[in-house]
Design a protein around this motif. Structure first.
Motif, PDB file in Angstrom:
ATOM      1  N   UNK A   1      -6.676  10.299   1.113  1.00 33.76           N
ATOM      2  CA  UNK A   1      -5.729   9.791  -0.049  1.00 33.76           C
ATOM      3  C   UNK A   1      -4.370  10.479   0.420  1.00 33.76           C
ATOM      4  N   UNK A   2      -4.005  11.543   1.254  1.00 31.72           N
ATOM      5  CA  UNK A   2      -2.940  12.068   1.368  1.00 31.72           C
ATOM      6  C   UNK A   2      -2.455  11.769   2.686  1.00 31.72           C
ATOM      7  N   UNK A   3      -3.035  10.889   3.248  1.00 30.97           N
ATOM      8  CA  UNK A   3      -2.613  10.376   4.608  1.00 30.97           C
ATOM      9  C   UNK A   3      -1.624   9.172   4.491  1.00 30.97           C
ATOM     10  N   UNK A   4      -0.194   9.336   4.377  1.00 34.10           N
ATOM     11  CA  UNK A   4       0.527   8.390   4.101  1.00 34.10           C
ATOM     12  C   UNK A   4       0.500   7.354   5.127  1.00 34.10           C
ATOM     13  N   UNK A   5       0.270   7.490   6.247  1.00 39.06           N
ATOM     14  CA  UNK A   5      -0.011   6.493   7.346  1.00 39.06           C
ATOM     15  C   UNK A   5      -0.831   5.478   6.945  1.00 39.06           C
ATOM     16  N   UNK A   6      -2.197   6.030   6.733  1.00 43.23           N
ATOM     17  CA  UNK A   6      -3.082   5.232   6.285  1.00 43.23           C
ATOM     18  C   UNK A   6      -2.984   4.504   4.978  1.00 43.23           C
ATOM     19  N   UNK A   7      -2.333   5.014   3.878  1.00 42.26           N
ATOM     20  CA  UNK A   7      -2.066   4.488   2.762  1.00 42.26           C
ATOM     21  C   UNK A   7      -1.121   3.342   2.877  1.00 42.26           C
ATOM     22  N   UNK A   8       0.063   3.552   3.725  1.00 40.74           N
ATOM     23  CA  UNK A   8       0.980   2.480   4.004  1.00 40.74           C
ATOM     24  C   UNK A   8       0.159   1.385   4.601  1.00 40.74           C
ATOM     25  N   UNK A   9      -0.609   1.528   5.416  1.00 38.99           N
ATOM     26  CA  UNK A   9      -1.365   0.418   6.174  1.00 38.99           C
ATOM     27  C   UNK A   9      -2.076  -0.414   5.198  1.00 38.99           C
ATOM     28  N   UNK A  10      -2.570   0.468   4.328  1.00 39.19           N
ATOM     29  CA  UNK A  10      -3.513  -0.405   3.298  1.00 39.19           C
ATOM     30  C   UNK A  10      -2.726  -0.911   2.387  1.00 39.19           C
ATOM     31  N   UNK A  11      -1.651  -0.533   1.777  1.00 35.44           N
ATOM     32  CA  UNK A  11      -0.601  -1.075   0.848  1.00 35.44           C
ATOM     33  C   UNK A  11      -0.124  -2.257   1.757  1.00 35.44           C
ATOM     34  N   UNK A  12       0.106  -2.340   2.887  1.00 33.87           N
ATOM     35  CA  UNK A  12       0.622  -3.609   3.578  1.00 33.87           C
ATOM     36  C   UNK A  12      -0.630  -4.510   3.782  1.00 33.87           C
ATOM     37  N   UNK A  13      -1.721  -4.314   3.879  1.00 38.90           N
ATOM     38  CA  UNK A  13      -2.836  -5.119   4.066  1.00 38.90           C
ATOM     39  C   UNK A  13      -3.308  -5.832   2.781  1.00 38.90           C
ATOM     40  N   UNK A  14      -3.038  -5.020   1.746  1.00 35.01           N
ATOM     41  CA  UNK A  14      -3.353  -5.541   0.503  1.00 35.01           C
ATOM     42  C   UNK A  14      -2.243  -6.456  -0.203  1.00 35.01           C
TER      43      UNK A  14
END
Length: 599
Positions: A448-461
């Motif tokens: 949840x605090x991994x901004x790289x993974x969160x940003x990737x999920x935001x882009x894919x969503x």
């Protein structure tokens, strides 16, 4: 309502355990001060007797000592009041927080969602929510009862020293106490009977006061009718309880009348013995004070015991829910699913009915979902699509038949372990009012605090443009719960939910149940197509299954398998071209009608 199972724990102990867990020091101090404070008044009464007898005997030394004792006792009692109340309030507030967390934990422990759709369980939870204040006051109620008991014991000892027959007076207080106990038990049963109607009233209140519903209520003019229905439901629930309360008054009034007769008899007895010279003036004053205080003690004891009965009733319901959650957890399997699928998921003769219903939502479903496939579930509204998806996600268990994952019965698999292998976005998605980072990151808490993974999920969503336009980016707080929170439109919230479903990079099952229903039609098809294409690439790592239901049938072209559900059964299976080649098929009819509508 489902009968409560045999209790293995005392409701009183369970209630006090909540207070001790919240603040042990404040709870113990409350027991000590509230338990002993009533004895101060008995001590003052006794010292008044000493003062009267000393005055009659002209004993100045004894008189001075008794007056000093009264001053010290009164100062101690008054001086400790503020601190005692402060500790009691801290105990109650802390216990309320513990009780809320306990209730949330127990509800969260129930596997799947079937239990929360069982009317009997929902009634128990509804009553607990209504009566939750009594859970927080268990320590306070017991300390008050303890104080009343200690005061009654001291009163009885002194009365026995003066005239043993006066001990009958406290015994006359037993019938009112028993009548009050029975009255509270009957009231609790009435609250249980009214739980369903009270739940309806609560729902109508939530709708009538919800900002989300305000627009429709005003435009439709439904407000007055909604208020009338709420009033009718609330009045019916209240009437069920009120009838019981009024019927209880007969028994409690008769018991109180019996005590009043005994009270008057005791006063005449004391005055007669004084007239005969059998007791001193101080004894008369003490006896009159104690006998008079017995009526106050009775009133307080009835109130305190009733208070405690309400606490115990709420505690019994909490214990019922604890035991129910324990049984539900034991019913689940313990097997851990593999991180990758090999064969896929099968449904053999699966049928499903919702708790308390005789209607089959699904019946005799046989279906094979190959590992690594993209599956579209289509059908008219109410056909059973969402129920099928919830069964595969492990949120429901089949009423009949079984679901296997790589040959292992899903009923034998640990529900939490299967949920960790699943990712989902539902039509009725949650609007998590956190920061964007944590609202998306909730899809995979370890990251949840991994901004790289969160940003990737935001882009894919499909939510990258939304986040880019927010003042704090990923750190922007969402929703009206915050003074600086940014509220999103329905479509924007749904994109955040889609991003959350992409936080787990390689789930065995990715579920999309009408995932773009709140997004405008112009962007819907492109977004869902891109989403499914990206999901196909990522779930391939686990040979996972991407399962989506969408009212946009054009997206079904992307699927390796299309499942057509009609009236709770599998009506057709195949790919798009194969199903379109069937002139009388349900899929072709739905597809062509939708195409004409969009054209």
């Amino acid at each position: 309502m489902t009968p409560m199972p045999a209790r293995r724990r005392s409701p009183l102990r369970a209630s006090i355990a909540l207070s001790l867990e919240a603040d042990r020091r404040a709870t113990l101090f409350t027991f000590l001060t509230f338990g002993l404070r009533p004895t101060v008044l008995i001590l003052v009464f006794y010292l008044v007797k000493v003062i009267v007898d000393a005055a009659v005997a002209h004993d100045t030394a004894t008189l001075t000592a008794a007056v000093t004792g009264i001053a010290l006792a009164s100062a101690l009692a008054v001086g400790s009041v503020a601190y005692s109340i402060e500790q009691s309030v801290r105990m109650i507030e802390g216990t309320a927080a513990v009780a809320d967390r306990r209730l949330m934990t127990l509800i969260g422990r129930l596997p799947g969602v079937s239990h929360l759709e069982d009317p009997a369980v929902r009634d128990q939870i509804e009553v607990l929510r209504q009566e939750r204040v009594h859970l927080s006051e268990g320590g306070d109620a017991l300390s008050l009862v303890l104080g009343a008991t200690v005061r009654a014991l001291f009163t009885g000892v002194i009365l026995a020293m003066i005239q043993p027959v006066l001990l009958l007076l406290p015994l006359l207080a037993v019938p009112p106490l028993l009548a009050t106990r029975r009255a509270h038990r009957r009231r609790d049963e009435a609250v249980g009977r009214a739980a369903g109607t009270a739940r309806l009233a609560r729902h109508l209140l939530a709708v009538g006061s919800s900002p989300a519903a305000a627009k429709e209520l005003r435009l439709s003019g439904l407000g007055p009718q909604l208020r009338a229905r709420h009033a009718a439901a609330a009045e019916e629930a209240d009437r069920t309880v009120t009838r019981t309360v009024w019927s209880n008054l007969v028994a409690t009034s008769a018991a109180s009348t019996l005590f009043a007769v005994g009270y008057c008899a005791a006063l005449f007895l004391v005055l007669y013995r004084f007239d005969q010279g059998q007791v001193s003036l101080g004894d008369v004053v003490l006896t009159l004070a104690l006998v008079t205080s017995v009526s106050t003690q009775l009133s307080q004891a009835v109130q305190f015991f009733g208070f405690l009965q309400q606490t115990l009733a709420a505690s019994r319901r909490l214990l019922w829910l604890e035991e129910y959650a324990e049984r539900a957890a034991r019913d689940g399997g313990g097997a851990v699913p593999a991180a990758r699928l090999t064969d896929g998921v099968r449904l053999d003769g699966v049928g499903f009915r919702y708790p308390g219903s005789d209607t089959w939502v699904l019946k005799d479903v046989d279906l094979a979902l190959p590992a690594g496939s993209v599956v579209a579930v289509v059908g008219a509204n109410g056909a059973g699509k969402s129920t099928l998806i919830k069964l595969l996600a492990g949120l429901h268990r089949p009423t009949s038949g079984r679901i296997t994952v790589d040959g292992t019965d899903l009923a034998t698999v640990d529900p939490d372990a299967w949920h960790l292998r699943t990712s989902a976005c539902f039509q009725d998605f949650s609007r998590l009012e956190f920061s964007v980072r944590h609202s998306v990151g909730a899809g995979s808490l370890p990251h949840a605090d991994d901004d790289t993974r969160v940003a990737r999920a935001v882009d894919q969503g499909g939510a990258a443009d939304i986040v880019a336009g927010l003042p704090g980016g990923l750190g922007t707080r969402l929703g009206r719960s915050f003074d600086d929170g940014v509220d999103l439109s329905g479509g924007e919230w749904q994109r955040v939910a889609l991003a959350r479903a992409r936080m787990r990079p390689a789930p065995c099952l990715l579920v999309l149940d009408e995932p773009t229903a709140a997004i405008d039609p112009l962007a819907e098809d492109a977004l869902l197509s891109a989403y499914v294409t990206a999901a196909r690439q990522t779930v391939a790592q686990a040979r996972g299954i991407t399962l989506f239901a969408s009212h946009r049938l054009s997206t079904a072209r992307l699927a390796d398998l299309i499942v057509v559900v009609d009236r709770g059964r599998i009506a057709q299976l195949g790919v798009h071209d194969h199903l379109m080649a069937q002139p009388d098929g349900i899929y072709r009819d739905l597809y062509e009608r939708q195409s004409r509508a969009y054209t």
